[in-house]
Design an enzyme around this catalytic site. Structure first.
Site, short mmCIF file in Angstrom:
data_model
loop_
_atom_site.label_atom_id
_atom_site.label_comp_id
_atom_site.label_asym_id
_atom_site.label_seq_id
_atom_site.Cartn_x
_atom_site.Cartn_y
_atom_site.Cartn_z
N PRO A 2 -52.77 -18.47 -112.66
CA PRO A 2 -52.16 -19.79 -112.77
C PRO A 2 -53.17 -20.91 -112.99
O PRO A 2 -54.08 -21.10 -112.20
CB PRO A 2 -51.44 -19.95 -111.42
CG PRO A 2 -51.98 -18.90 -110.53
CD PRO A 2 -52.61 -17.86 -111.36
N GLU A 3 -53.00 -21.59 -114.10
CA GLU A 3 -53.73 -22.82 -114.39
C GLU A 3 -52.66 -23.91 -114.51
O GLU A 3 -51.52 -23.69 -114.12
CB GLU A 3 -54.56 -22.65 -115.68
CG GLU A 3 -55.54 -21.47 -115.58
CD GLU A 3 -56.37 -21.24 -116.83
OE1 GLU A 3 -56.63 -22.20 -117.57
OE2 GLU A 3 -56.75 -20.08 -117.07
N HIS A 95 -46.48 -8.04 -101.05
CA HIS A 95 -47.51 -9.00 -100.65
C HIS A 95 -46.91 -10.32 -100.17
O HIS A 95 -47.51 -11.38 -100.35
CB HIS A 95 -48.48 -9.22 -101.81
CG HIS A 95 -49.14 -7.95 -102.28
ND1 HIS A 95 -50.05 -7.27 -101.51
CD2 HIS A 95 -48.99 -7.22 -103.41
CE1 HIS A 95 -50.45 -6.17 -102.16
NE2 HIS A 95 -49.81 -6.13 -103.31
N ARG A 115 -53.91 -11.06 -104.09
CA ARG A 115 -55.35 -11.13 -103.84
C ARG A 115 -55.72 -12.16 -102.76
O ARG A 115 -56.90 -12.32 -102.46
CB ARG A 115 -56.09 -11.44 -105.14
CG ARG A 115 -55.93 -10.33 -106.15
CD ARG A 115 -56.64 -10.63 -107.47
NE ARG A 115 -56.17 -9.70 -108.49
CZ ARG A 115 -56.35 -9.86 -109.80
NH1 ARG A 115 -57.00 -10.91 -110.26
NH2 ARG A 115 -55.89 -8.99 -110.66
#
Length: 285
Positions: A2-3, A95, A115
């Site tokens: 994600p940017e 997650h 992550r």
DNA sequence: CGCGCCTCCTGTGTGC
DNA sequence: TGCACACAGGAGGCGC
């Protein structure tokens, strides 16, 4: 990854689905997801339970959700963070890190992050811009972004242009993918020294950054490795419009030369060897 | 203080 | 087949 375009897509989804709703319960499933919230999970939960989300804002890659209490939930997706709207009966994601339920009994908000580079925190300073992100520069889609200040600061730095584009205190929202895309459009190699850019070249580069971010927002972002999806779990489709990133060995869309891949800042960089020649190595005496 | 390197983290892919 | 390791990279921290 994600940017700005991906985070903006998530922001728009949250604005639709959670603005105006009141939090009923909060569950923290992994301490690392709130590691920036120093008082810990009990405090995090207490600050949010019963509060109403009044809006959803973004600067660069950061999101924040102002609350009726004057506090705000500040969030960053990191590498792999997702904010998902899910019905209560949907199975927990592998997650799942944080779950919010709402008093209206409608869809839950879930923070899912493989992550664990991302996370949420409660900002208590009550300022318009949470103090936690006060060091982040305005992003180029912000109406108050000052182009000429950026150009001057960029040219005043003694570094390489790709490093500068990734410096969130200079210009925010640009990550590895859109830096490579903007540099391809500007026909600049990422190792070009910033202090050697002319003013017009710096302005053109900024225009290219803004263009590629704007086009990517329209496409709903880039879902290059499937770790990015919007709040409804849907992928963006800007990956079809990439000219450099991830295209090693494929022909440049401008001149046909195979795109090259180089290590740069311990990350992969993609560029056209012909359109974006490496700068001459600095002269040594 | 500016700059740049290191580290955090886990799933996937590759090579021996 | 199984193991080891490289790789993906945003951003804070720290050393020079």
């Amino acid at each position: 990854m994600p940017e700005l375009p991906e985070v903006e897509t998530v922001r728009q989804g949250l604005a639709t689905w959670v603005a105006g709703r009141t939090i009923a319960t909060v569950e923290v499933h992994h301490p690392r997801a709130i590691r920036r919230h120093l008082p810990g999970d009990a405090h995090f939960i207490a600050m949010l339970t019963g509060r109403t989300i009044v809006g959803v804002s973004r600067r660069g890659k950061y999101l924040w959700l102002p609350l009726d209490s004057g506090d705000a939930i500040v969030g960053h997706l990191g590498m792999s963070g997702q904010l998902l709207m899910q019905p209560a009966e949907a199975e927990d994601e592998k997650h799942l890190r944080i779950r919010f339920t709402f008093t209206d009994g409608g869809p839950q908000l879930r923070f899912v992050d493989q992550r664990t580079f991302g996370g949420l925190a409660v900002s208590e300073d009550g300022a318009e811009l949470p103090g936690e992100i006060a060091h982040i520069a305005r992003d180029p889609m912000d109406p108050l972004f000052d182009d000429e200040v950026f150009v001057a600061r960029l040219r005043g730095k003694h570094t390489e242009v790709k490093r500068a584009l990734l410096d969130q205190t200079l210009i925010s929202g640009v990550g590895n993918i859109y830096a490579d895309e903007a540099l391809w459009r500007a026909q600049l190699h990422g190792a070009r020294p910033t202090d050697q850019l002319t003013r017009p070249a710096a302005r053109r580069l900024l225009a290219d950054v803004r263009d590629v971010l704007g086009e990517a927002i329209k496409a709903g972002g880039t879902s290059f490795d499937e770790l990015y999806v919007n709040v409804n779990g849907e992928s963006g489709y800007f990956d079809r419009s990439l000219n450099a990133y991830g295209r090693e060995g494929e022909p440049c869309h401008r001149c046909g030369t195979p795109i090259r891949r180089e290590q740069f800042m311990n990350r992969s960089s993609f560029s056209c060897p012909r359109c974006q020649p490496r700068p001459r190595p600095p002269r040594t005496h």
